[in-house]
Design a protein around this motif. Sequence first.
Motif, PDB file in Angstrom:
ATOM      1  N   LYS A   4       0.877  -1.154   0.102  1.00 16.64           N
ATOM      2  CA  LYS A   4       0.029   0.158   0.206  1.00 16.64           C
ATOM      3  C   LYS A   4       0.882   1.426   0.083  1.00 16.64           C
ATOM      4  N   PRO A   5       0.293   2.443  -0.718  1.00 18.77           N
ATOM      5  CA  PRO A   5       0.963   3.504  -0.583  1.00 18.77           C
ATOM      6  C   PRO A   5       1.376   3.918   0.908  1.00 18.77           C
ATOM      7  N   ALA A   6       2.346   4.675   1.126  1.00 15.74           N
ATOM      8  CA  ALA A   6       2.506   5.211   2.555  1.00 15.74           C
ATOM      9  C   ALA A   6       1.699   6.770   2.589  1.00 15.74           C
ATOM     10  N   LEU A   7       0.939   6.720   3.835  1.00 17.72           N
ATOM     11  CA  LEU A   7       0.294   7.914   4.168  1.00 17.72           C
ATOM     12  C   LEU A   7       0.531   8.413   5.526  1.00 17.72           C
ATOM     13  N   ASP A   8       1.100   9.455   6.000  1.00 17.22           N
ATOM     14  CA  ASP A   8       1.488   9.885   7.227  1.00 17.22           C
ATOM     15  C   ASP A   8       0.350  10.622   7.611  1.00 17.22           C
ATOM     16  N   LEU A   9      -0.227  10.573   8.718  1.00 14.15           N
ATOM     17  CA  LEU A   9      -1.322  11.213   9.349  1.00 14.15           C
ATOM     18  C   LEU A   9      -0.515  11.830  10.663  1.00 14.15           C
ATOM     19  N   LEU A  10      -1.137  13.237  10.394  1.00 16.14           N
ATOM     20  CA  LEU A  10      -0.726  14.354  11.898  1.00 16.14           C
ATOM     21  C   LEU A  10      -2.222  14.682  12.363  1.00 16.14           C
ATOM     22  N   ILE A  11      -2.451  14.134  13.552  1.00 18.83           N
ATOM     23  CA  ILE A  11      -3.514  14.085  14.280  1.00 18.83           C
ATOM     24  C   ILE A  11      -3.518  15.457  15.201  1.00 18.83           C
ATOM     25  N   ALA A  12      -4.247  16.387  15.061  1.00 24.61           N
ATOM     26  CA  ALA A  12      -4.392  17.665  15.740  1.00 24.61           C
ATOM     27  C   ALA A  12      -4.774  17.213  17.223  1.00 24.61           C
ATOM     28  N   ALA A 258     -10.466  10.677  -4.173  1.00 25.49           N
ATOM     29  CA  ALA A 258      -9.791  11.580  -5.165  1.00 25.49           C
ATOM     30  C   ALA A 258      -9.195  12.608  -4.324  1.00 25.49           C
ATOM     31  N   PHE A 259      -9.603  13.141  -3.260  1.00 24.15           N
ATOM     32  CA  PHE A 259      -9.285  14.392  -2.386  1.00 24.15           C
ATOM     33  C   PHE A 259      -7.678  13.905  -1.874  1.00 24.15           C
ATOM     34  N   LEU A 260      -7.273  12.519  -1.762  1.00 19.69           N
ATOM     35  CA  LEU A 260      -6.036  12.191  -1.117  1.00 19.69           C
ATOM     36  C   LEU A 260      -4.896  12.100  -2.528  1.00 19.69           C
ATOM     37  N   ASP A 261      -5.539  12.353  -3.736  1.00 14.18           N
ATOM     38  CA  ASP A 261      -4.290  12.143  -4.913  1.00 14.18           C
ATOM     39  C   ASP A 261      -3.318  13.037  -4.432  1.00 14.18           C
ATOM     40  N   GLY A 262      -2.181  12.645  -4.516  1.00 15.21           N
ATOM     41  CA  GLY A 262      -0.772  13.406  -4.399  1.00 15.21           C
ATOM     42  C   GLY A 262      -0.812  13.811  -2.965  1.00 15.21           C
ATOM     43  N   VAL A 263      -1.393  13.197  -1.981  1.00 11.03           N
ATOM     44  CA  VAL A 263      -1.187  13.636  -0.675  1.00 11.03           C
ATOM     45  C   VAL A 263      -0.067  12.567   0.085  1.00 11.03           C
ATOM     46  N   GLY A 264       0.810  13.008   0.677  1.00  5.86           N
ATOM     47  CA  GLY A 264       1.598  12.271   1.307  1.00  5.86           C
ATOM     48  C   GLY A 264       1.574  12.378   2.933  1.00  5.86           C
ATOM     49  N   THR A 265       1.233  13.527   3.363  1.00  7.16           N
ATOM     50  CA  THR A 265       0.963  13.786   4.693  1.00  7.16           C
ATOM     51  C   THR A 265      -0.507  14.431   4.913  1.00  7.16           C
ATOM     52  N   LEU A 266      -1.301  13.939   5.682  1.00  5.93           N
ATOM     53  CA  LEU A 266      -2.760  14.110   5.884  1.00  5.93           C
ATOM     54  C   LEU A 266      -2.959  14.695   7.346  1.00  5.93           C
TER      55      LEU A 266
END
Length: 316
Positions: A4-12, A258-266
Motif C-alpha cells: 500500500k502507498p504510505a500516508l502519514d497522518l498528523l492528528i491535531a 480523489a481528495f487524497l491524490d498526491g497527498v503524502g501527509t494528511l
Amino acid sequence: MSDKPALDLLIAAPRGFCAGVDRAIRIVELAIEKHGAPVFVRHEIVHNKFVVDTLKAQGAVFVEDLDEVPDGAPVVFSAHGVPKSVPADAQARGLDYLDATCPLVSKVHRQAERLVAAGRHILFVGHTGHPEVIGTFGQVPEGTITLIETVEDAESLEPADPDNLAFLTQTTLSVDDTAAVMAVLLRRFPTIVAPKADDICYATSNRQAAVKAIAASCDAVLVIGAPNSSNSLRLVEVAEREGVRAALIQRATDLDWAFLDGVGTLGITAGASAPELLVRELVDRLATRFAVAEREVETTRETIAFKLPRGLEEAA
C-alpha cells in the motif's frame, strides 16, 4: 513490506468534544435515565448527526419548537442556548425542563443583560441564523443589540449613539476573523466596551491553534464535523488560510478518495461536537488503502469540566 502507498497522518490535539458538548450529551442521557424515554430535546443538542442519532436510539426526540413537546413531557434545551421566552413558555406550560446551554454561552447571555441594563447598545459579532445568535438576542429587549458579521459591516455601521456601545461575540467564531472585526470596532468607536475576557471559547481557540500547528507540514487537512457546525467550518477555513487544501466530512464513508491524490501527509482534526470514535473510524478507513503512520501533535492540554445542573448530579 506493505504494497500500500504510505500516508502519514498528523492528528491535531486538542480536537473533538469540548466540556460544553460533553455536559450537554450527558444531560440528555441522564434525563432519559431519570425520566425514561421519550425525553424531548429542543433543537439538535449539539451539531453532529452521529451524536443526535445515538441519542435518538436511546429515547431522545428532537424537535425545533416547544409546541411539539407534549404536556408533562421532560424537555432539554440545546448547548447553543435559547431565548428567554423558551424557558418562560416551558414554565407556563408546567414542563419539566433542563437547560444544557454551554456555561460559556450562558456567560455571554449574562454579559448582554448587564450591558443593556447599563444603557449600552450591543454590537454582536456572529453569524445570522445561528442558534447561539438567536439565543443571545433573545436575552435582551428588541432593538438593544445589532448583529455584525463582517469587517465590512463594522466599517459601514452608523449607530445612533456611537459613544454608548459595547460588543460581544459568538463563542464559535474564527479567532482571526473576529480579531479583524474587533480591530475595526475599536478604531471607529474608541469608547466601546469590550468583554473582560475573550468570548470565543477556549475549545474553539484551541482547535484552531492546533490546526495551524499541523497545517504547514500537511498536504491536505480533513475536518470531521457537521456542515451546520460553526466551529467545524471555521477549522476548514483556518487550514485553507494556512495554504492547505481542506475538506469537511461527517463520517469516514463521506471521504472522496480523489481528495487524497498526491497527498503524502494528511492532517486530521474534529470539531467540538464530533466524538473521537469518528476520528478512529476515519483512520481505520484510510488504513484499508494506505500504509498509515499516525502521530498526534498536541498544542495544549484541556482539563476543563462543567458541573451538571442541579437535580441531575444525584442521577450521575
